[in-house]
Structures are given as C-alpha cells and as structure tokens.
Design a protein around this motif. Structure first.
Motif, PDB file in Angstrom:
ATOM      1  N   ASN A  96      28.638  -2.038  15.504  1.00 36.74           N
ATOM      2  CA  ASN A  96      28.053  -0.864  16.148  1.00 36.74           C
ATOM      3  C   ASN A  96      26.579  -0.758  15.753  1.00 36.74           C
ATOM      4  O   ASN A  96      26.105  -1.501  14.894  1.00 36.74           O
ATOM      5  N   GLN A  97      25.880   0.175  16.375  1.00 33.15           N
ATOM      6  CA  GLN A  97      24.429   0.269  16.178  1.00 33.15           C
ATOM      7  C   GLN A  97      24.062   0.558  14.726  1.00 33.15           C
ATOM      8  O   GLN A  97      23.105  -0.017  14.201  1.00 33.15           O
ATOM      9  N   ALA A  98      24.817   1.420  14.054  1.00 34.49           N
ATOM     10  CA  ALA A  98      24.509   1.761  12.657  1.00 34.49           C
ATOM     11  C   ALA A  98      24.633   0.526  11.757  1.00 34.49           C
ATOM     12  O   ALA A  98      23.793   0.308  10.869  1.00 34.49           O
ATOM     13  N   GLU A  99      25.664  -0.287  11.987  1.00 35.32           N
ATOM     14  CA  GLU A  99      25.846  -1.508  11.190  1.00 35.32           C
ATOM     15  C   GLU A  99      24.695  -2.480  11.424  1.00 35.32           C
ATOM     16  O   GLU A  99      24.180  -3.086  10.477  1.00 35.32           O
ATOM     17  N   ILE A 100      24.297  -2.625  12.678  1.00 36.35           N
ATOM     18  CA  ILE A 100      23.190  -3.529  13.017  1.00 36.35           C
ATOM     19  C   ILE A 100      21.898  -3.033  12.368  1.00 36.35           C
ATOM     20  O   ILE A 100      21.143  -3.825  11.800  1.00 36.35           O
ATOM     21  N   GLU A 101      21.664  -1.719  12.436  1.00 35.58           N
ATOM     22  CA  GLU A 101      20.444  -1.150  11.849  1.00 35.58           C
ATOM     23  C   GLU A 101      20.364  -1.419  10.349  1.00 35.58           C
ATOM     24  O   GLU A 101      19.297  -1.752   9.835  1.00 35.58           O
ATOM     25  N   SER A 102      21.486  -1.292   9.643  1.00 36.04           N
ATOM     26  CA  SER A 102      21.447  -1.523   8.200  1.00 36.04           C
ATOM     27  C   SER A 102      21.215  -3.001   7.883  1.00 36.04           C
ATOM     28  O   SER A 102      20.473  -3.334   6.948  1.00 36.04           O
ATOM     29  N   VAL A 104      19.600  -5.172   9.832  1.00 31.87           N
ATOM     30  CA  VAL A 104      18.202  -5.450  10.186  1.00 31.87           C
ATOM     31  C   VAL A 104      17.266  -4.902   9.112  1.00 31.87           C
ATOM     32  O   VAL A 104      16.299  -5.570   8.722  1.00 31.87           O
ATOM     33  N   ALA A 105      17.559  -3.700   8.588  1.00 29.99           N
ATOM     34  CA  ALA A 105      16.723  -3.121   7.530  1.00 29.99           C
ATOM     35  C   ALA A 105      16.715  -4.042   6.304  1.00 29.99           C
ATOM     36  O   ALA A 105      15.663  -4.253   5.685  1.00 29.99           O
ATOM     37  N   GLN A 106      17.864  -4.603   5.972  1.00 26.12           N
ATOM     38  CA  GLN A 106      17.964  -5.518   4.827  1.00 26.12           C
ATOM     39  C   GLN A 106      17.172  -6.803   5.095  1.00 26.12           C
ATOM     40  O   GLN A 106      16.476  -7.306   4.214  1.00 26.12           O
ATOM     41  N   ILE A 107      17.257  -7.312   6.316  1.00 29.18           N
ATOM     42  CA  ILE A 107      16.526  -8.533   6.686  1.00 29.18           C
ATOM     43  C   ILE A 107      15.018  -8.284   6.582  1.00 29.18           C
ATOM     44  O   ILE A 107      14.277  -9.115   6.068  1.00 29.18           O
ATOM     45  N   ILE A 108      14.561  -7.116   7.052  1.00 29.54           N
ATOM     46  CA  ILE A 108      13.139  -6.769   6.978  1.00 29.54           C
ATOM     47  C   ILE A 108      12.706  -6.703   5.514  1.00 29.54           C
ATOM     48  O   ILE A 108      11.663  -7.238   5.135  1.00 29.54           O
ATOM     49  N   LYS A 109      13.533  -6.068   4.700  1.00 31.58           N
ATOM     50  CA  LYS A 109      13.224  -5.938   3.265  1.00 31.58           C
ATOM     51  C   LYS A 109      13.151  -7.321   2.604  1.00 31.58           C
ATOM     52  O   LYS A 109      12.214  -7.627   1.868  1.00 31.58           O
ATOM     53  N   ASP A 110      14.151  -8.180   2.883  1.00 31.53           N
ATOM     54  CA  ASP A 110      14.201  -9.516   2.278  1.00 31.53           C
ATOM     55  C   ASP A 110      13.046 -10.406   2.730  1.00 31.53           C
ATOM     56  O   ASP A 110      12.526 -11.208   1.955  1.00 31.53           O
ATOM     57  N   SER A 111      12.672 -10.286   4.009  1.00 32.29           N
ATOM     58  CA  SER A 111      11.618 -11.153   4.542  1.00 32.29           C
ATOM     59  C   SER A 111      10.219 -10.650   4.181  1.00 32.29           C
ATOM     60  O   SER A 111       9.246 -11.387   4.322  1.00 32.29           O
ATOM     61  N   GLY A 112      10.124  -9.385   3.797  1.00 30.84           N
ATOM     62  CA  GLY A 112       8.829  -8.822   3.444  1.00 30.84           C
ATOM     63  C   GLY A 112       7.982  -8.462   4.658  1.00 30.84           C
ATOM     64  O   GLY A 112       6.782  -8.244   4.542  1.00 30.84           O
ATOM     65  N   ALA A 113       8.592  -8.389   5.824  1.00 39.25           N
ATOM     66  CA  ALA A 113       7.864  -8.044   7.047  1.00 39.25           C
ATOM     67  C   ALA A 113       7.413  -6.586   6.975  1.00 39.25           C
ATOM     68  O   ALA A 113       8.168  -5.719   6.527  1.00 39.25           O
ATOM     69  N   THR A 114       6.182  -6.346   7.421  1.00 40.01           N
ATOM     70  CA  THR A 114       5.648  -4.987   7.341  1.00 40.01           C
ATOM     71  C   THR A 114       5.096  -4.467   8.661  1.00 40.01           C
ATOM     72  O   THR A 114       4.899  -3.273   8.813  1.00 40.01           O
ATOM     73  N   SER A 115       4.845  -5.360   9.622  1.00 40.43           N
ATOM     74  CA  SER A 115       4.240  -4.902  10.877  1.00 40.43           C
ATOM     75  C   SER A 115       4.928  -5.528  12.080  1.00 40.43           C
ATOM     76  O   SER A 115       5.715  -6.462  11.952  1.00 40.43           O
ATOM     77  N   ASN A 127      18.942 -12.642  14.599  1.00 40.10           N
ATOM     78  CA  ASN A 127      19.811 -13.326  15.561  1.00 40.10           C
ATOM     79  C   ASN A 127      20.693 -14.357  14.873  1.00 40.10           C
ATOM     80  O   ASN A 127      21.854 -14.538  15.237  1.00 40.10           O
ATOM     81  N   LYS A 128      20.132 -15.036  13.880  1.00 35.04           N
ATOM     82  CA  LYS A 128      20.900 -16.030  13.140  1.00 35.04           C
ATOM     83  C   LYS A 128      22.037 -15.362  12.360  1.00 35.04           C
ATOM     84  O   LYS A 128      23.175 -15.808  12.385  1.00 35.04           O
ATOM     85  N   GLU A 129      21.718 -14.265  11.707  1.00 33.04           N
ATOM     86  CA  GLU A 129      22.691 -13.552  10.885  1.00 33.04           C
ATOM     87  C   GLU A 129      23.770 -12.865  11.722  1.00 33.04           C
ATOM     88  O   GLU A 129      24.931 -12.812  11.344  1.00 33.04           O
ATOM     89  N   LEU A 130      23.371 -12.327  12.872  1.00 31.88           N
ATOM     90  CA  LEU A 130      24.283 -11.527  13.696  1.00 31.88           C
ATOM     91  C   LEU A 130      24.836 -12.293  14.897  1.00 31.88           C
ATOM     92  O   LEU A 130      25.373 -11.687  15.817  1.00 31.88           O
ATOM     93  N   GLU A 141      15.551  -4.456  20.082  1.00 32.77           N
ATOM     94  CA  GLU A 141      15.138  -3.062  20.134  1.00 32.77           C
ATOM     95  C   GLU A 141      15.134  -2.427  18.748  1.00 32.77           C
ATOM     96  O   GLU A 141      14.212  -1.701  18.376  1.00 32.77           O
ATOM     97  N   ILE A 142      16.174  -2.723  17.960  1.00 32.69           N
ATOM     98  CA  ILE A 142      16.288  -2.159  16.620  1.00 32.69           C
ATOM     99  C   ILE A 142      15.173  -2.695  15.717  1.00 32.69           C
ATOM    100  O   ILE A 142      14.552  -1.936  14.976  1.00 32.69           O
ATOM    101  N   VAL A 143      14.900  -3.999  15.802  1.00 33.25           N
ATOM    102  CA  VAL A 143      13.828  -4.591  14.997  1.00 33.25           C
ATOM    103  C   VAL A 143      12.495  -3.941  15.346  1.00 33.25           C
ATOM    104  O   VAL A 143      11.719  -3.552  14.464  1.00 33.25           O
ATOM    105  N   LYS A 144      12.233  -3.791  16.638  1.00 31.04           N
ATOM    106  CA  LYS A 144      10.967  -3.204  17.082  1.00 31.04           C
ATOM    107  C   LYS A 144      10.821  -1.776  16.561  1.00 31.04           C
ATOM    108  O   LYS A 144       9.770  -1.388  16.064  1.00 31.04           O
ATOM    109  N   THR A 145      11.915  -0.999  16.651  1.00 23.71           N
ATOM    110  CA  THR A 145      11.894   0.382  16.180  1.00 23.71           C
ATOM    111  C   THR A 145      11.632   0.459  14.682  1.00 23.71           C
ATOM    112  O   THR A 145      10.844   1.271  14.226  1.00 23.71           O
ATOM    113  N   GLN A 146      12.298  -0.407  13.914  1.00 26.29           N
ATOM    114  CA  GLN A 146      12.168  -0.358  12.464  1.00 26.29           C
ATOM    115  C   GLN A 146      10.811  -0.864  11.971  1.00 26.29           C
ATOM    116  O   GLN A 146      10.352  -0.424  10.927  1.00 26.29           O
TER     117      GLN A 146
END
Length: 148
Positions: A96-102, A104-115, A127-130, A141-146
């Motif tokens: 579900n969307q909440a699971e995907i958001e969490s 993606v948030a972890q992937i962003i944190k691990d990768s160090g992406a900021t922008s 995409n690889k993970e999910l 959409e979720i990645v763009k929002t976060q």
C-alpha cells in the motif's frame, strides 16, 4: 515457476468452462513464452522477470479498460477487468502507499539524496527494491514528493 502453475490452471478453467479465467491465463502463457523465445534471452525466466511481465499485462489491461470506459464500452471494459483479476492472482502482494512511502524514505536516507536532481538515482533504487510489489508510476510520484 509460474508457467507450471499456469498450465494446470488452464486445464481447470477449461474443465470449468470459465472463459474469463482462460483468457487471462492464456495471455500470461503467451507473454511468458514470448519472453522465453526472445532473441538474447536466458534459458530460464527468473521470478523477478515473471513479475515484471505480469505487471505489464495488468497495466495494459487497465489502460484498455480506462479507454473503453471513456468511450462508453462497458462490455469491453468488463472483459479487461476480469483478465486483470485473473492475472493479479499470480503477482506478489502489492504494497500500500504507506508501505511504499516508508521504503522510499529509507532508500533516500541510505542513498544520501537531498534534491530533485537525484530523483533518477532514487527511482532506480526504489524500482529495484520494490520490483513486482508496487506500480512504477506510484513509486515515481512518491519519490518526487519526498525529494521536493
């Protein structure tokens, strides 16, 4: 492997004279056979590849169903919806969307992406993970929002 299960399910559907199931199952079998015989493909198809193929089939049918609905052809839309139901049985459980958001948030944190400039990298990792567990459009959409 899904292909063995599909053959057995086709036999059951034929005996039950279930036309909707037969259409969906035959579409899966045809797509898997096509993938096996494509030039340069490996001898065996991995489960990850099978999931991608099934997701593609579902996506095609959703798009067709939407087009039929806008054109007022409910009869054809119903056929597409029936096939989606059959094909979806063989896909891994969708998150579900909440699971995907969490995730993606972890992937962003691990990768160090900021922008938003690093959106492509994050979407690739997500995409690889999910794979097989979430729709690519929703992931983007979720990645763009976060990242925004």
């Amino acid at each position: 492997m899904i292909s063995n299960t599909i053959d057995q399910e086709i036999k059951k559907a034929m005996l039950a004279k279930d036309q909707a199931a037969l259409r969906g199952l035959r579409a899966i079998k045809a797509a898997l056979l096509l993938a096996k015989t494509e030039k340069g493909s490996a001898e065996e198809i991995t489960e990850e590849t099978e999931a991608k193929i099934l997701q593609k089939l579902v996506k095609q049918r959703k798009e067709s169903s939407d087009i039929y609905k806008t054109q007022g052809r409910e009869d054809l839309s119903i056929i597409e919806e029936e096939e989606i139901e059959v094909i979806s049985q063989f896909l891994p459980k969708q998150l579900n969307q909440a699971e995907i958001e969490s995730i993606v948030a972890q992937i962003i944190k691990d990768s160090g992406a900021t922008s938003v400039k690093e959106m492509g990298k994050v979407i690739g990792l997500a995409n690889k993970e999910l794979a097989g567990k979430a729709d690519g459009k929703l992931i983007a959409e979720i990645v763009k929002t976060q990242l925004a």
